[in-house]
Design a protein around this motif. Sequence first.
Motif, PDB file in Angstrom:
ATOM      1  N   GLY A 194       1.107  -1.337  -0.139  1.00 52.83           N
ATOM      2  CA  GLY A 194       0.261  -0.153  -0.273  1.00 52.83           C
ATOM      3  C   GLY A 194       0.893   1.182   0.560  1.00 52.83           C
ATOM      4  O   GLY A 194       1.930   1.256   0.225  1.00 52.83           O
ATOM      5  N   GLU A 259      -6.065   4.027   9.214  1.00 54.90           N
ATOM      6  CA  GLU A 259      -5.140   2.743   9.689  1.00 54.90           C
ATOM      7  C   GLU A 259      -6.166   1.680   9.437  1.00 54.90           C
ATOM      8  O   GLU A 259      -5.412   1.050   9.270  1.00 54.90           O
ATOM      9  CB  GLU A 259      -6.385   2.977  11.085  1.00 54.90           C
ATOM     10  N   PHE A 262      -4.185   0.478   6.322  1.00 54.60           N
ATOM     11  CA  PHE A 262      -2.812   0.340   6.617  1.00 54.60           C
ATOM     12  C   PHE A 262      -2.897  -1.750   7.761  1.00 54.60           C
ATOM     13  O   PHE A 262      -1.763  -1.750   7.664  1.00 54.60           O
ATOM     14  CB  PHE A 262      -2.201   1.129   7.547  1.00 54.60           C
ATOM     15  N   ARG A 263      -4.111  -1.428   7.779  1.00 56.42           N
ATOM     16  CA  ARG A 263      -4.080  -2.645   9.024  1.00 56.42           C
ATOM     17  C   ARG A 263      -4.569  -4.286   7.667  1.00 56.42           C
ATOM     18  O   ARG A 263      -3.994  -5.148   7.847  1.00 56.42           O
ATOM     19  CB  ARG A 263      -5.613  -2.622   9.856  1.00 56.42           C
ATOM     20  N   MET A 265      -2.411  -4.667   4.406  1.00 56.86           N
ATOM     21  CA  MET A 265      -1.587  -3.681   4.411  1.00 56.86           C
ATOM     22  C   MET A 265      -0.399  -5.090   4.589  1.00 56.86           C
ATOM     23  O   MET A 265      -0.262  -4.979   5.459  1.00 56.86           O
ATOM     24  CB  MET A 265      -0.754  -2.876   3.638  1.00 56.86           C
ATOM     25  N   ASN A 268       4.382  -1.521   3.083  1.00 59.38           N
ATOM     26  CA  ASN A 268       4.070   0.305   3.377  1.00 59.38           C
ATOM     27  C   ASN A 268       4.513   0.842   2.369  1.00 59.38           C
ATOM     28  O   ASN A 268       6.482  -0.079   3.124  1.00 59.38           O
ATOM     29  CB  ASN A 268       4.042   0.801   4.938  1.00 59.38           C
ATOM     30  N   SER A 280       1.977   9.290   6.449  1.00 60.53           N
ATOM     31  CA  SER A 280       2.115   7.849   6.567  1.00 60.53           C
ATOM     32  C   SER A 280       3.134   6.755   6.563  1.00 60.53           C
ATOM     33  O   SER A 280       2.402   5.491   6.797  1.00 60.53           O
ATOM     34  CB  SER A 280       2.207   7.798   4.843  1.00 60.53           C
ATOM     35  N   GLU A 283       1.984   5.946  10.311  1.00 60.52           N
ATOM     36  CA  GLU A 283       1.342   5.331  10.265  1.00 60.52           C
ATOM     37  C   GLU A 283       1.020   3.709  10.304  1.00 60.52           C
ATOM     38  O   GLU A 283      -0.152   2.712  10.627  1.00 60.52           O
ATOM     39  CB  GLU A 283       0.130   5.783   9.653  1.00 60.52           C
ATOM     40  N   GLY A 284       1.753   3.122   9.003  1.00 53.10           N
ATOM     41  CA  GLY A 284       2.205   2.112   8.303  1.00 53.10           C
ATOM     42  C   GLY A 284       2.770   1.272   9.667  1.00 53.10           C
ATOM     43  O   GLY A 284       2.169  -0.104   9.376  1.00 53.10           O
ATOM     44  N   ALA A 287       0.368  -0.113  12.381  1.00 55.96           N
ATOM     45  CA  ALA A 287      -0.636  -0.789  11.866  1.00 55.96           C
ATOM     46  C   ALA A 287       0.062  -2.367  11.551  1.00 55.96           C
ATOM     47  O   ALA A 287      -1.041  -3.466  11.346  1.00 55.96           O
ATOM     48  CB  ALA A 287      -1.698  -0.465  10.541  1.00 55.96           C
ATOM     49  N   CYS A 289       2.944  -3.220   9.006  1.00 54.41           N
ATOM     50  CA  CYS A 289       3.137  -3.309   8.186  1.00 54.41           C
ATOM     51  C   CYS A 289       4.639  -3.041   8.068  1.00 54.41           C
ATOM     52  O   CYS A 289       5.569  -2.387   8.451  1.00 54.41           O
ATOM     53  CB  CYS A 289       2.847  -2.055   7.384  1.00 54.41           C
ATOM     54  N   THR A 291       8.302  -1.867   5.814  1.00 50.12           N
ATOM     55  CA  THR A 291       8.463  -0.555   5.463  1.00 50.12           C
ATOM     56  C   THR A 291       9.715  -0.750   4.429  1.00 50.12           C
ATOM     57  O   THR A 291      11.029  -0.593   4.848  1.00 50.12           O
ATOM     58  CB  THR A 291       8.296   0.504   6.465  1.00 50.12           C
TER      59      THR A 291
END
Length: 746
Positions: A194, A259, A262-263, A265, A268, A280, A283-284, A287, A289, A291
Amino acid sequence: MHVMGGGDVGGAKTQIMNTVTGLARRNEVMLISFRAGPFADEARERGIDVRVIERHNPFRAARAMRDLVDQFRPDIIHCHGGRANLMGAMVRRMRRVPVLTTVHSDYKLDYLGNPFKQHTFGAANAVALRFLDFYQPVADRMARTLIERGFDPERIVKIYNGMDFHRPEGEFDRAQYLKENYGAEIEDGDVLCGIAARLTAVKDIATTVRAFAAALQDAPQLRLFIAGEGEDEEMLKKLCAQLNVTNRVTFCGWVSPVEPFFRAMDINLLSSVSETFPYSILEGVCAGCATICSDVGGMPELIDTGENGYIFPVGDYKKLSEYMVRLANDAELRQTFAQALYEKASHNFSKDKLCERQEANYRHLLARFHRPKNERESIVICGAYGRGNAGDDAILEAIVQEMRALAPERTICVMSRRPQETRLTYRTGAVYTFNIFSILRRFRRAALYINGGGTLMQDVTSTRSIWYYCYTLRAAKKRGCKVMMYGCGIGPINRAGNRKMAAKTIQGSVDRITLRDENSRQELARMGVTRPDIRVSADPTIILDAAPYEVVSLAMEQSGIDPSGRYIGFGLRNWKGLDAALPAIAAAADYAYEKHGLTPVFVPIEFPSDLTPAERVGALLHCPWYAVRTRQPIEVTIGILARMKTVVGIRLHSLMFSAGQGVPVVGMSYDIKVDSFLKYIGSSTCLQLREVRVDELCGLIDKCLSGALDEEVRRNAKLLREREHENVRGAAILLGIENEKEEAAE
């Protein structure tokens, strides 16, 4: 008083909201918005005193803001964004209140792809920024950009975005969420990538699409979800069609709240050309992710590549594709990265940390702003700086670090051969070493003049240099500065006239001297210097720490050096006597390889000149060898030397850096300062460069590697750090800080 345009979206909106709501717990906060709408409404619902000024005429808007300033009487005005900066600059001329702006993004790229806005709103913001008092970039890299554009480093303070890192709880059906909201059908085994960003040129979503298309060749289970709106949307959809990936890419439009997106995905992504510290990514992280992001803004300060995520060069879709494939095909690695990054981010970049840093910045800036205009407040530092020598640069870094810890509200100005480079590297003021008129002006405002460290008082390299340094000591004293020679060496001063001049200058113009070895004290005694308070300390560079393990490993890999190997280090320099010593040095390096399994690594202290003797020795070697061929930050150079089993050095700072890290050293002395240092730490592993013989050198290498010196080396490293504190104490006494502490204790 926080001031914003009112139409802020994305990370800027989140950062402003987190800041004002966090600060409002312990402070009176007023928020001014130049537009009614969701942002102002949300802030009002959270209990913030919000005032909306809807005036299209900027002069009327500025008058309305001025009236609110008179009513609220803020300690500081804090602006966010172009319009707020313009209003802040106008009000600043009317009222004596410090104005700070947070630089959320590169103002030259804010309207990339829209020439009209770039040349109107963007130009107005660029002008307004020059009329504000302080600047708060949301990443170190943005601070560097501001300094490169001529902003005063002493008026810049960093801040990092922060957020609430409470992990979402409860069951979450991502397949259902994606189907209901975006009509996307996913299958078991799909790995979802995402990206949440405005679809504009500065976000460079095209690089993500190209990387995704390439990654599908080796990871067909990948899916891409793009959350955001913008002028590039049609172009990106056409690109997906051209690359035949339309059926694997979903355009989600504007996503709110973000939110659950990202949950859903696994990975990120961020491929921006320019960012500061994007929310962003945080936030990932929150959640869960893994990265991957482009090398922008403060991302290297958050992500340690290969440890908790991946960073790729801006625009390099091939490297992004490689990382996507790696994570797509390794679920365990995704989980490891996600957890490691969450632990780091939640500790260092939380919402509470954001507010703590913001309040600390306010206190610092208010103290600076309200300092009496006629008060002597600055510290001027002089030395052999800006010449590319890692040893001298390390001295400067150590002194700046110590002065900032000792007196954070004071400004620092460095006399440097390359003032612009010094401003960028050390974030201090800087003047050209030989711009005498500018230096004299600085002395008139300075509380303390620091001469040092290093061996400035010597006439071996030049008589002109000792004349110059003596002149600055006299000039600083004459203009009312306290004068300190800081962690320095003395001599040799061979010419009688130079000795007499130096002794008279030091005796009459210096308030305190700290010396890095006992020989220097004896030299001052022979010169008849008695009046200043003289203490033996240690070289300031002893306090510097090595860069993090992973950073040093990456630097070694870039030089073709296996970080897990076993090495003997060499710190060489061109000097009289080196030609005769080269065969012995090469033979000793071969010996260390054959007997102890240590591969030679040449570590330059002065770059690139130290590579020449390295190449000359390398040409004589029969074993493999390496050289660090790119200029490295001081902490990385120290970290590389710390990986050596022993270090053989001509360069004084190759020996100091190594000894400070507890690595046994062998010195090949070309100057009394090398003998003095090794004698000072009680080392017996020293040869004269002009008398180096292979059997003696090999014997000293054996001694260092036998383990017999390990306890002594560790003890010396600790002793040097303890003695170095005398440097800071001397500065504190001259600034009156030591006396203030004693009075407070009483």
